[in-house]
Design an enzyme around this catalytic site. Structure first.
Site, PDB file in Angstrom:
ATOM      1  N   HIS A   1     -26.766  28.758  18.097  1.00 34.99           N
ATOM      2  CA  HIS A   1     -26.242  28.111  19.314  1.00 34.99           C
ATOM      3  C   HIS A   1     -27.266  27.157  19.921  1.00 34.99           C
ATOM      4  CE1 HIS A   1     -23.150  31.373  19.394  1.00 34.99           C
ATOM      5  NE2 HIS A   1     -24.172  32.085  18.962  1.00 34.99           N
TER       6      HIS A   1
ATOM      7  N   SER B   1     -39.246  -0.755  19.014  1.00 36.94           N
ATOM      8  CA  SER B   1     -38.210  -1.342  19.849  1.00 36.94           C
ATOM      9  C   SER B   1     -38.642  -2.757  20.213  1.00 36.94           C
ATOM     10  CB  SER B   1     -38.056  -0.492  21.114  1.00 36.94           C
ATOM     11  OG  SER B   1     -37.618  -1.290  22.191  1.00 36.94           O
TER      12      SER B   1
ATOM     13  N   LYS C   1     -42.198   2.744  21.684  1.00 38.01           N
ATOM     14  CA  LYS C   1     -41.201   3.410  20.840  1.00 38.01           C
ATOM     15  C   LYS C   1     -41.598   3.507  19.376  1.00 38.01           C
ATOM     16  CE  LYS C   1     -37.696   4.919  21.790  1.00 38.01           C
ATOM     17  NZ  LYS C   1     -36.400   4.337  22.126  1.00 38.01           N
TER      18      LYS C   1
ATOM     19  N   GLU D   1     -31.531   8.268  11.281  1.00 36.56           N
ATOM     20  CA  GLU D   1     -30.342   7.874  12.055  1.00 36.56           C
ATOM     21  C   GLU D   1     -29.342   7.115  11.176  1.00 36.56           C
ATOM     22  OE1 GLU D   1     -31.374   6.397  16.246  1.00 36.56           O
ATOM     23  OE2 GLU D   1     -33.250   6.306  15.168  1.00 36.56           O
TER      24      GLU D   1
END
Ligand code: ARG
Length: 457
Positions: A156, A278, A284, A291
């Site tokens: 969970h 970025s 970043k 992804e």
């Protein structure tokens, strides 16, 4: 444009028809399979006396030359041809003259394309299988280095029990083992039924030897119904399903890596070469590869749905709709190969932050089950032990103290069975090592999994 199939019609088509009908931009990938199939067809026809040995030799030499020239780049595929099958046949006739026109005796593009795609699918299953082997190898190597690295195991998304990072990685190796089984099963079914010789839909008037031709191409048997043979695309559906499941596994691992790379987790770090920055935020460092693999999974699932939808309303036998089968297939194969390749590197270079994982595992009373197990060993029935352990956890939460740090006198308020050995028993290392049941997370069990995976790759 004039067509090889000019017959009933003059074979001149409007340019819009050419545009919608053309599949060469997609099926040019099949040139090797197409030529291999045609060589076997010429050999079979010669054996059966349908064409002479001399004509078959000429055809085979011509086809061999075409394959070499396409591969070397000496021959450019003509994008104005309708499809790769027509291109190869036309080029053969350009090269060897009228003998080239004999090749298409006793076959049709319908059984030809079914054959070519079956060979492609079998080859793709092999290629993906080999890449999965490489991925399982790096997973096993990484797991071997991290059998003793403790991380919080989750259910969970909540801290559940301490596990070895190696155990977590080997879970993925097991998924990829099943993926390999699915690919092998799919390949076995493909190669057991050669469609060639089914011709347009009803077989042929020529005395062909389908078993012989199938054998030349590595098939173990022939499709037994000609109408089924030319309209069957189950091999596409099966391969696309297997590829979708692989992507589901790759995507789950992607999601974990993305999560582990966050500041909140900091369980792993990716070297700079495997991340991107970025355009506006200088700090970043993004896990784009993971992804993108997660994102591409959607496209691979979509390809499966696209094909199933194309096939669902088709009456027997071949319908031109079926030409739409190849784009989703090639796209999925190429996407899956790229993603597995990426993961072979990502898993290898990913740096594990042992300390961060350990610090995280210390939070959340992750050893509460171990306290219950401890009480059971001391003689308390499990359900009571569960209850006592729960009460001790609440007590510790109230005092903001970890279970393993609670003084023995305070433990004793809950049960006389608890003795000073409880602290050692509740250390995360002991908790992990004691889960030594088969398939469990102890370093010994993880090592057994590693050995098993290495024995099958
Ligand atoms: N390019 C076609 C395909 O991929 C070849 C089969 C054409 N058959 C036909 N009857 N027109 O399906």
């Amino acid at each position: 444009m004039n067509k090889l199939w000019a017959g009933r019609t003059a074979g001149k088509t409007a340019s819009l028809v050419d545009e919608i009908n053309s599949s060469i931009g997609v099926d040019m990938r099949l040139y090797k399979q197409d030529i291999k199939g045609s060589i076997a067809h010429a050999e079979m026809m010669a054996k059966q006396g349908i064409v002479s040995e001399a004509d078959a030799r000429l055809i085979i030499e011509g086809l061999t030359g075409i394959e070499q020239d396409i591969t070397s780049g000496a021959l450019e595929i003509d994008m104005s041809a309708e499809d790769i099958h027509m291109f190869v046949e036309q080029e053969l006739t350009n090269r060897i003259g009228d003998t080239g026109k004999m090749l298409h005796t006793a076959r049709s593009r319908n059984d030809q394309v079914a054959l070519d795609t079956k060979m492609y699918c079998a080859g793709a299953a092999d290629d993906v299988d080999e890449m999965l082997v490489q991925l399982m190898k790096v997973l096993a190597d990484k797991a071997e280095k991290t059998t003793g690295v403790i991380m919080p195991g989750y259910t969970h998304m909540q801290h559940a029990q301490p596990v070895s990072f190696g155990q977590h990685l080997m879970a993925y190796a097991m998924m990829f083992e099943r993926d390999r089984e699915r690919l092998a099963d799919c390949k076995k079914r493909i190669l057991s039924r050669s469609p060639i010789g089914a011709c347009a839909l009803a077989g042929t008037t020529f005395d062909i030897d389908r078993e012989y031709e199938a054998g030349l191409l590595g098939f173990t048997g022939v499709a037994l119904n000609s109408m089924d043979a030319v309209s069957d695309r189950d091999h596409f559906v099966e391969l696309l399903s297997a590829l979708s499941i692989i992507m589901m596994h790759v995507s789950r691992l992607s999601e974990e890596i993305i999560t582990w790379c966050t500041s909140e987790f900091s369980f792993v770090k990716l070297p700079d070469e495997y991340t991107t920055g970025s355009s506006i935020m200088p700090q970043k460092k993004n896990p784009d590869v993971a992804e993108l693999c997660r994102g591409k999974t959607g496209r691979v699932y979509g390809n499966l749905m696209s094909l199933l939808t194309t096939l669902k309303g088709l009456p027997l036998a071949y319908n031109k709709d079926i030409q739409e089968d190849k784009m989703p297939l090639f796209d999925s194969v190429e996407t899956v190969e790229l993603c597995i390749e990426a993961f072979i590197e990502i898993v290898d270079v990913m740096q594990v932050d042992e300390e961060s994982m350990y610090e995280s595992a210390k939070v959340g009373y992750i050893n509460a089950t171990d306290l219950a197990d401890y009480l059971v060993v001391k003689g308390m029935p499990f359900r009571d032990a569960y209850n006592v352990s729960g009460k001790i956890v609440s007590y510790c939460i109230g005092r903001d103290v970890a279970l393993e740090d609670l003084p023995i006198e305070e433990f004793k308020q809950f049960s006389d069975l608890i003795e000073s050995d409880v602290h050692e028993r509740l250390s995360l290392k002991t908790c992990m090592e004691k889960r030594n049941s088969q398939g469990g997370t102890s370093p010994e069990q993880v090592m057994k999994q590693i050995e098993y995976i290495r024995s099958i790759i």
